[in-house]
Design a protein around this motif. Structure first.
Motif, PDB file in Angstrom:
ATOM      1  N   ASN A  31       0.800  -1.220   0.000  1.00 53.81           N
ATOM      2  CA  ASN A  31       0.000   0.000   0.000  1.00 53.81           C
ATOM      3  C   ASN A  31       0.836   1.274   0.000  1.00 53.81           C
ATOM      4  N   LEU A  32       1.986   1.257   0.647  1.00 51.54           N
ATOM      5  CA  LEU A  32       2.829   2.443   0.744  1.00 51.54           C
ATOM      6  C   LEU A  32       4.164   2.202   0.065  1.00 51.54           C
ATOM      7  N   SER A  33       4.706   3.257  -0.544  1.00 53.04           N
ATOM      8  CA  SER A  33       6.010   3.171  -1.193  1.00 53.04           C
ATOM      9  C   SER A  33       7.032   4.002  -0.439  1.00 53.04           C
ATOM     10  N   TYR A  34       8.300   3.580  -0.546  1.00 53.33           N
ATOM     11  CA  TYR A  34       9.436   4.302   0.012  1.00 53.33           C
ATOM     12  C   TYR A  34       9.499   4.260   1.532  1.00 53.33           C
ATOM     13  N   TRP A  35       8.795   3.322   2.146  1.00 56.58           N
ATOM     14  CA  TRP A  35       8.920   3.073   3.576  1.00 56.58           C
ATOM     15  C   TRP A  35       9.716   1.791   3.770  1.00 56.58           C
ATOM     16  N   THR A  36      10.495   1.714   4.830  1.00 54.19           N
ATOM     17  CA  THR A  36      11.293   0.520   5.060  1.00 54.19           C
ATOM     18  C   THR A  36      10.387  -0.670   5.390  1.00 54.19           C
ATOM     19  N   PRO A  37      10.795  -1.886   4.987  1.00 55.00           N
ATOM     20  CA  PRO A  37       9.967  -3.066   5.272  1.00 55.00           C
ATOM     21  C   PRO A  37       9.707  -3.272   6.755  1.00 55.00           C
ATOM     22  N   GLN A  38      10.637  -2.808   7.602  1.00 59.07           N
ATOM     23  CA  GLN A  38      10.487  -3.003   9.046  1.00 59.07           C
ATOM     24  C   GLN A  38       9.737  -1.860   9.735  1.00 59.07           C
ATOM     25  N   SER A  39       9.205  -0.914   8.978  1.00 57.89           N
ATOM     26  CA  SER A  39       8.528   0.229   9.587  1.00 57.89           C
ATOM     27  C   SER A  39       7.219  -0.201  10.249  1.00 57.89           C
ATOM     28  N   GLN A  40       7.234  -0.270  11.564  1.00 58.18           N
ATOM     29  CA  GLN A  40       6.043  -0.685  12.299  1.00 58.18           C
ATOM     30  C   GLN A  40       4.958   0.381  12.244  1.00 58.18           C
ATOM     31  N   VAL A  41       5.354   1.643  12.276  1.00 60.84           N
ATOM     32  CA  VAL A  41       4.355   2.707  12.244  1.00 60.84           C
ATOM     33  C   VAL A  41       3.611   2.707  10.916  1.00 60.84           C
ATOM     34  N   ALA A  42       4.300   2.368   9.823  1.00 55.31           N
ATOM     35  CA  ALA A  42       3.638   2.296   8.520  1.00 55.31           C
ATOM     36  C   ALA A  42       2.668   1.122   8.472  1.00 55.31           C
ATOM     37  N   LYS A  43       3.102  -0.028   8.984  1.00 53.66           N
ATOM     38  CA  LYS A  43       2.225  -1.201   9.002  1.00 53.66           C
ATOM     39  C   LYS A  43       0.984  -0.931   9.841  1.00 53.66           C
ATOM     40  N   ASP A  44       1.206  -0.326  10.994  1.00 53.20           N
ATOM     41  CA  ASP A  44       0.099  -0.020  11.896  1.00 53.20           C
ATOM     42  C   ASP A  44      -0.857   0.991  11.274  1.00 53.20           C
ATOM     43  N   PHE A  45      -0.279   1.970  10.568  1.00 49.77           N
ATOM     44  CA  PHE A  45      -1.110   2.978   9.915  1.00 49.77           C
ATOM     45  C   PHE A  45      -1.995   2.356   8.844  1.00 49.77           C
ATOM     46  N   VAL A  46      -1.431   1.472   8.031  1.00 51.09           N
ATOM     47  CA  VAL A  46      -2.211   0.816   6.982  1.00 51.09           C
ATOM     48  C   VAL A  46      -3.329  -0.019   7.600  1.00 51.09           C
ATOM     49  N   SER A  47      -3.037  -0.711   8.697  1.00 49.52           N
ATOM     50  CA  SER A  47      -4.066  -1.509   9.382  1.00 49.52           C
ATOM     51  C   SER A  47      -5.197  -0.620   9.895  1.00 49.52           C
ATOM     52  N   TYR A  48      -4.809   0.531  10.462  1.00 50.80           N
ATOM     53  CA  TYR A  48      -5.812   1.478  10.957  1.00 50.80           C
ATOM     54  C   TYR A  48      -6.723   1.949   9.823  1.00 50.80           C
ATOM     55  N   VAL A  49      -6.115   2.364   8.718  1.00 47.26           N
ATOM     56  CA  VAL A  49      -6.902   2.875   7.594  1.00 47.26           C
ATOM     57  C   VAL A  49      -7.808   1.783   7.028  1.00 47.26           C
ATOM     58  N   ASN A  50      -7.294   0.577   6.885  1.00 47.39           N
ATOM     59  CA  ASN A  50      -8.122  -0.516   6.371  1.00 47.39           C
ATOM     60  C   ASN A  50      -9.301  -0.799   7.296  1.00 47.39           C
ATOM     61  N   GLU A  51      -9.066  -0.679   8.594  1.00 45.33           N
ATOM     62  CA  GLU A  51     -10.142  -0.958   9.554  1.00 45.33           C
ATOM     63  C   GLU A  51     -11.206   0.125   9.523  1.00 45.33           C
ATOM     64  N   VAL A  52     -10.816   1.392   9.513  1.00 44.35           N
ATOM     65  CA  VAL A  52     -11.816   2.467   9.574  1.00 44.35           C
ATOM     66  C   VAL A  52     -12.544   2.658   8.249  1.00 44.35           C
ATOM     67  N   THR A  53     -12.065   2.015   7.189  1.00 41.54           N
ATOM     68  CA  THR A  53     -12.769   2.094   5.900  1.00 41.54           C
ATOM     69  C   THR A  53     -13.535   0.811   5.591  1.00 41.54           C
ATOM     70  N   ASP A  54     -13.551  -0.099   6.543  1.00 42.09           N
ATOM     71  CA  ASP A  54     -14.288  -1.360   6.392  1.00 42.09           C
ATOM     72  C   ASP A  54     -15.682  -1.207   6.993  1.00 42.09           C
ATOM     73  N   PRO A  55     -16.732  -1.258   6.172  1.00 45.88           N
ATOM     74  CA  PRO A  55     -18.106  -1.063   6.687  1.00 45.88           C
ATOM     75  C   PRO A  55     -18.495  -2.061   7.776  1.00 45.88           C
ATOM     76  N   LYS A  56     -17.811  -3.201   7.839  1.00 50.11           N
ATOM     77  CA  LYS A  56     -18.145  -4.211   8.832  1.00 50.11           C
ATOM     78  C   LYS A  56     -17.458  -3.955  10.178  1.00 50.11           C
ATOM     79  N   SER A  57     -16.531  -3.017  10.197  1.00 52.97           N
ATOM     80  CA  SER A  57     -15.777  -2.751  11.416  1.00 52.97           C
ATOM     81  C   SER A  57     -16.543  -1.826  12.353  1.00 52.97           C
TER      82      SER A  57
END
Length: 347
Positions: A31-57
């Motif tokens: 989902n994101l480019s130019y972030w390091t593979p180990q970036s936890q904040v990026a992974k967490d951010f993507v999870s947050y966005v996916n959750e708040v845009t999921d109508p079932k959440s």
């Protein structure tokens, strides 16, 4: 200039790749480019966005309330070449532009400002004085003329870097983050301390953010034939043009960002991105949003190898963020690249 970015953007599946030398694969996910593979904040951010845009959440945020606000200088574009774009453009105009005859007091301050960013000790009230004098330097110019001046200045070299123009000094990881949010039907606003029409120029070919979603510092603008008449007492004429009067209305930083966001957006955003103490009030305002799970992110300028950053200088800011529940992004650890691999610091 910024314009080269759109022509080389690659999109593969849901990957939002801003081309550097083809589409990069060093991402925390697809989902994101130019972030390091180990970036936890990026992974967490993507999870947050996916959750708040999921109508079932249970944390689902309707499209109309998915609003994100971004600071510009130091958050989306660089501010260390050697200082903010508008500050450096101001001193250039006052001290080096043969077509502008600056008053002595303005030249004195411009010299002090340049010495300040070299020594790290800015003159007292530098932010307030620059805002006032900057708009004074625009006096008599049209909006088009101010924007044309900024476009030309964007073509100049970013001091302190190799292979970087001021108009190309955007943070590639942060741009990919904006693109990801737009794909997820977030409405993005830019909330900057730089003059509004200059911000529009700096980002016009980088982001697809409409001009009415760009909020910056404002000065008084009147018709050429208006003189000292109030707007209630004057009718715009066929030969009129809009010009800057040289007067400042509001410098859009720190606490000033909060009422301006409330006035111009009309809703409390759910995401905020900044990089300095000037963004802390905006960050708190967003996280005070009790209707949805809201988050504030602060980018830490801690990279001394690819940027003119310092881990020591951001410790106080990081502690403030930790104490207030704001998320922090480490330029040093979370960015796979800053401006691109061909950009290096001047020794």
């Amino acid at each position: 200039m910024f314009g080269s970015l759109k022509q080389v953007t690659c999109i593969v599946g849901v990957s939002l790749s801003l081309a550097l030398a083809g589409c990069q694969s060093t991402t925390p996910d697809q989902n994101l480019s130019y972030w390091t593979p180990q970036s936890q904040v990026a992974k967490d951010f993507v999870s947050y966005v996916n959750e708040v845009t999921d109508p079932k959440s249970e944390k689902f945020i309707p499209k109309e309330d998915r609003i994100a606000v971004f600071d510009m200088d130091g958050t989306l574009v660089g501010e260390t070449y050697p200082s903010y774009f508008d500050w450096v453009m101001f001193t250039h105009k006052v001290l080096r532009d043969p077509n502008y005859k600056a008053p002595a007091y303005m030249k004195k301050f411009a010299n002090q400002l340049e010495e300040g960013w070299k020594s790290g000790k800015l003159p007292k009230d530098a932010e307030k004085i620059h805002a006032k004098y900057s708009f004074e330097s625009f006096k008599g110019m049209t909006i088009d003329e101010v924007q044309a001046y900024a476009r030309e200045f964007m073509k100049t070299d970013a001091k302190g870097f190799n292979n970087l123009k001021r108009g190309d000094a955007y943070f590639r990881p942060m741009i990919s983050l904006v693109k990801f949010l737009e794909k997820k039907d977030f409405t993005v606003y830019i909330v900057s301390g730089t003059e509004r029409n200059i911000v529009r120029v700096l980002l016009e070919n980088v982001l697809d953010v409409p001009s009415d979603r760009i909020i910056g510092s404002d000065g008084v603008i009147k018709a050429t034939g208006q003189g000292n008449k109030d707007g209630l007492d004057y009718v715009y004429q066929p030969d009129d043009k809009l010009i800057y009067t040289g007067e400042l209305i509001t410098k859009n930083v720190k606490m000033n960002k909060v009422p301006i966001i409330a006035r111009e957006i009309g809703k409390v955003p759910v995401l905020s991105f900044g990089n300095s103490s000037g963004d802390l009030s905006m960050s708190q305002y967003i996280t005070n949003n009790k209707k949805y799970e809201s988050r504030a992110y602060i980018l830490l300028g801690d990279d001394s190898l690819r940027e003119h950053g310092s881990e020591d200088k951001v410790q106080k800011l990081k502690k403030y963020c930790d104490d207030h529940g704001f998320y922090t992004i480490s330029m040093k650890n979370d960015f796979a690249t800053v401006y691109g691999e061909d950009v290096t610091l001047q020794k």
